[in-house]
Structures are given as structure tokens and as C-alpha cells.
Design a protein around this motif. Sequence first.
Motif, PDB file in Angstrom:
ATOM      1  N   ARG A   3       0.852  -1.181   0.000  1.00  0.00           N
ATOM      2  CA  ARG A   3       0.000   0.000   0.000  1.00  0.00           C
ATOM      3  C   ARG A   3       0.892   1.237   0.000  1.00  0.00           C
ATOM      4  O   ARG A   3       1.803   1.357   0.825  1.00  0.00           O
ATOM      5  CB  ARG A   3      -0.932   0.020   1.204  1.00  0.00           C
ATOM      6  CG  ARG A   3      -1.860   1.229   1.204  1.00  0.00           C
ATOM      7  CD  ARG A   3      -3.026   1.109   2.146  1.00  0.00           C
ATOM      8  NE  ARG A   3      -3.939   2.240   1.973  1.00  0.00           N
ATOM      9  CZ  ARG A   3      -4.865   2.318   1.029  1.00  0.00           C
ATOM     10  NH1 ARG A   3      -5.006   1.317   0.175  1.00  0.00           N
ATOM     11  NH2 ARG A   3      -5.637   3.381   0.925  1.00  0.00           N
ATOM     12  N   PHE A   4       0.607   2.146  -0.944  1.00  0.00           N
ATOM     13  CA  PHE A   4       1.420   3.349  -1.113  1.00  0.00           C
ATOM     14  C   PHE A   4       0.636   4.595  -0.691  1.00  0.00           C
ATOM     15  O   PHE A   4      -0.587   4.651  -0.831  1.00  0.00           O
ATOM     16  CB  PHE A   4       1.843   3.501  -2.578  1.00  0.00           C
ATOM     17  CG  PHE A   4       2.567   2.308  -3.136  1.00  0.00           C
ATOM     18  CD1 PHE A   4       3.856   1.997  -2.729  1.00  0.00           C
ATOM     19  CD2 PHE A   4       1.948   1.483  -4.077  1.00  0.00           C
ATOM     20  CE1 PHE A   4       4.520   0.899  -3.239  1.00  0.00           C
ATOM     21  CE2 PHE A   4       2.605   0.374  -4.601  1.00  0.00           C
ATOM     22  CZ  PHE A   4       3.898   0.078  -4.183  1.00  0.00           C
ATOM     23  N   GLY A  36      -2.683  -1.198  -3.255  1.00  0.00           N
ATOM     24  CA  GLY A  36      -3.527  -0.149  -2.701  1.00  0.00           C
ATOM     25  C   GLY A  36      -2.766   1.170  -2.666  1.00  0.00           C
ATOM     26  O   GLY A  36      -1.534   1.180  -2.548  1.00  0.00           O
ATOM     27  N   TRP A  37      -3.470   2.262  -2.795  1.00  0.00           N
ATOM     28  CA  TRP A  37      -2.808   3.563  -2.697  1.00  0.00           C
ATOM     29  C   TRP A  37      -3.802   4.637  -2.269  1.00  0.00           C
ATOM     30  O   TRP A  37      -5.007   4.490  -2.439  1.00  0.00           O
ATOM     31  CB  TRP A  37      -2.145   3.961  -4.019  1.00  0.00           C
ATOM     32  CG  TRP A  37      -3.098   4.153  -5.184  1.00  0.00           C
ATOM     33  CD1 TRP A  37      -3.514   3.206  -6.077  1.00  0.00           C
ATOM     34  CD2 TRP A  37      -3.764   5.370  -5.551  1.00  0.00           C
ATOM     35  NE1 TRP A  37      -4.400   3.749  -6.972  1.00  0.00           N
ATOM     36  CE2 TRP A  37      -4.565   5.080  -6.678  1.00  0.00           C
ATOM     37  CE3 TRP A  37      -3.760   6.665  -5.047  1.00  0.00           C
ATOM     38  CZ2 TRP A  37      -5.350   6.045  -7.307  1.00  0.00           C
ATOM     39  CZ3 TRP A  37      -4.550   7.641  -5.661  1.00  0.00           C
ATOM     40  CH2 TRP A  37      -5.324   7.325  -6.787  1.00  0.00           C
ATOM     41  N   THR A 283       0.483   1.982   5.778  1.00  0.00           N
ATOM     42  CA  THR A 283       1.222   2.324   4.556  1.00  0.00           C
ATOM     43  C   THR A 283       2.567   1.609   4.532  1.00  0.00           C
ATOM     44  O   THR A 283       3.288   1.560   5.534  1.00  0.00           O
ATOM     45  CB  THR A 283       1.445   3.851   4.475  1.00  0.00           C
ATOM     46  OG1 THR A 283       0.186   4.507   4.352  1.00  0.00           O
ATOM     47  CG2 THR A 283       2.326   4.216   3.296  1.00  0.00           C
ATOM     48  N   ASP A 284       2.916   1.052   3.372  1.00  0.00           N
ATOM     49  CA  ASP A 284       4.201   0.350   3.218  1.00  0.00           C
ATOM     50  C   ASP A 284       5.288   1.259   2.659  1.00  0.00           C
ATOM     51  O   ASP A 284       6.476   1.046   2.924  1.00  0.00           O
ATOM     52  CB  ASP A 284       4.032  -0.856   2.290  1.00  0.00           C
ATOM     53  CG  ASP A 284       3.088  -1.884   2.872  1.00  0.00           C
ATOM     54  OD1 ASP A 284       3.373  -2.395   3.966  1.00  0.00           O
ATOM     55  OD2 ASP A 284       2.039  -2.155   2.242  1.00  0.00           O
ATOM     56  N   LEU A 285       4.896   2.258   1.872  1.00  0.00           N
ATOM     57  CA  LEU A 285       5.876   3.164   1.269  1.00  0.00           C
ATOM     58  C   LEU A 285       5.214   4.510   0.985  1.00  0.00           C
ATOM     59  O   LEU A 285       4.101   4.560   0.452  1.00  0.00           O
ATOM     60  CB  LEU A 285       6.432   2.588  -0.037  1.00  0.00           C
ATOM     61  CG  LEU A 285       7.447   3.484  -0.775  1.00  0.00           C
ATOM     62  CD1 LEU A 285       8.803   3.479  -0.041  1.00  0.00           C
ATOM     63  CD2 LEU A 285       7.638   3.021  -2.222  1.00  0.00           C
ATOM     64  N   VAL A 286       5.923   5.585   1.320  1.00  0.00           N
ATOM     65  CA  VAL A 286       5.474   6.941   0.994  1.00  0.00           C
ATOM     66  C   VAL A 286       6.282   7.438  -0.196  1.00  0.00           C
ATOM     67  O   VAL A 286       7.508   7.294  -0.235  1.00  0.00           O
ATOM     68  CB  VAL A 286       5.665   7.893   2.191  1.00  0.00           C
ATOM     69  CG1 VAL A 286       5.325   9.331   1.790  1.00  0.00           C
ATOM     70  CG2 VAL A 286       4.803   7.451   3.361  1.00  0.00           C
TER      71      VAL A 286
END
Length: 376
Positions: A3-4, A36-37, A283-286
Motif C-alpha cells: 500500500r502506497f 492499494g494507494w 502504509t508500506d511506502l510513501v
Amino acid sequence: MPRFLFACDSFKGTLSSARTAELLAEAAERHFPGCGWSAVPMADGGEGTVDAVVAATGGEPVTARVDGPLGDPVQAAYGMLPDGGAVIEMAAASGLPLVAGREDVLAASTLGTGQLVAHALDRGARGVALAIGGSATNDGGSGFLVALGARLLDARGEEVAPCAADLGRVAAVNLSGLDRRLASVGLTVMCDVDNPLLGEQGATRVFGPQKGATPEVVERVEEGMAVYARALSKACGRDVASVPGAGAAGGLGAACLAVGATLRPGIDTVLDLVGFEGLLRGTDLVVTGEGRLDAQTAHGKVVSGVAAASRRAGVPCVAVAGSVDEGYRPGDIPGLAAAVSCVTRLEPLERVLAHAEENFASAADRLFSLLTIDLP
């Protein structure tokens, strides 16, 4: 599936924050089908702050007729937020673009900025966040104070006009009529400079020439500002002139301090207003971004603020930038793991700007392509 969270500033004159999110989403879904984002518009307390915060929170744009820097009426917009707060850019009422070709440091006033704050209070604002970049003024915030009920008095007790030309006549600042609602709602000022009100690094000597002040005018205003500063400090019971940030926006910082405001970095304020900490959950990555990564990025810009917030939450953060300064090195911005540049070869600026969307889409694709690498 990962998820981003996409949290980019606008790329001035080329891409809106919303468009960067769309391009990032297209690239993410291409390389991570089913991912997902979510996206949140970003700003650093400068131009575009009201638009970003209103869009991120589902707030309401409000327009008010106020006095411009030179007294002519302007239609200035600000935002009312779902939590009852208001977000205002002083540039909407007292900004330099409003007097383009007519710059007059001696006559310019922050009266309209104070009128915007009063308008928000009239609409029931329970808190006011004020961005004070881009001013045309050097009146020490005297117009702001007058709009909110203060009085500037000369030695005979007569009213003094709130402008830089008359600051030297101010013998007293009467705050007894100040709008009482200010004390109860709280005023947060988005300020990213640490200049004091007076001196070589003060409001007038540093920023006056940028607003059209000649050397002679700078000296006149500096002398008047010192007189005004003594009266203002006496009125509020503290030396506001020497506080870092007092010289912001031609001294508006000092006036805000005099009425009990809190000065905070713009990006930190924006992150709080949009509820960024909550958005990081799950969130996994911003992915953040802005027009350029350089030595200034680490000082109050969107990328540095987003990276720092992500780091505190234990979420990795990367950036897409219009260009990356050749002196930039990983680690220069705490919390930022990597940066990808939209510009990959030397080209005329006009061509780079004309192909900004294409270049950003390409950079986003390269970023997510690299993220698919699964090393043992």
C-alpha cells in the motif's frame, strides 16, 4: 499487496499535486497490479497551502473582500476546515503579486490580512493557521493589528496610519480593543525564516529590497521599525523584536507574537492539518516529491517534512523530483531513502517544462520498476 501513500507538492507551473498522484498511481498499478494507494496534497506553508489543505480535508473555500496591500479592494480566498479551523495565506490579501509594477514598501499594509482573520472568526473559526510567505509589506504587522482592533497612537494620542512610512511616529500600541476571540481560538503562524525584526538580518534590511525598497527607504523604515518595536514590545509585555521569525513577512511575525501566536515551520503545520500521521497507518511506502531537491530541501520543504514524518512512523519514503542537484547525496535528507529525477539529460528549460508530465510519468515508472526488484 503493498500500500502506497502519495504526498507530493505541486510542481509550480506544470503539475498539480493531484496530477502527480494520478501519474504515480498509474505507474504503481502497472508494476504492482492490485496494490492499494491513497494520496494527500502537500504544501510547505507557501503558495498553494490553502488549496492543498482544503483539498486534503474536504474543507470549504471562502472568499472575502478585503483591502489589498495598497488599499484597493481585493477578493481573497481562504479555507474553512471540517474541524472548525481556518487556513489563510497572507499573500491572498497582502502578497507581492497584488502590487506587481506598483511596489511601495512605505505605503503597503497588512490590513487585509487582519481582515481575513477577522472574517474567519466571524464565521466561527475555532483555530486559525496563517501562512505568511510572499508579502508585499514591511509595516511590522501594524495593519494586521489595526484590523483586529488595536490602535496605533502618536505622542499626542492621535491615530497613526498602519504603514511603514509612519512607524516612526508610533509612540504607543493600544491592544485593549484587540478582538478577544484571538485569545480563545489560538493563532498558528506558518513561518520558515528565523530573521529578527531589526538589524542586519532583520525584516527591512533583508527583505525590503526584494519588495522595491531603495537603500534610502530601507534606512528610513529601519529607523521607524525600531520606534514601533519598542512600543509594540511595551504593549504586549515581551521583547517580540528579537524572537526568531519576528522579521518574517515584513515584521508580521512580530505582530503575531504580540497577540500570542505560535510560530511553526509551514510543512509541520500542514502535516498536522491534513492528519498525515493517521494516513501513514497501514502504509508500506510513501512517495513524495517537489520541483527540485537541493541544499534548501532539508530546510522546511515538503520532501524533508514528509520524509521526517515517515521516518518517525517507521515507514520508508522515496521522492520524485523535477531535478536533483548534483551535490545531493543519500542521507542529506533524514528519512529519505532514495530520489528519482524527472530530468535525465541536459535540455533547455522551456523544453523541460513543456514535457513536465511526460518526464514525471517516466520517472514514476522507473521508480516503481526498481521497487519490483526482489533481491535474495
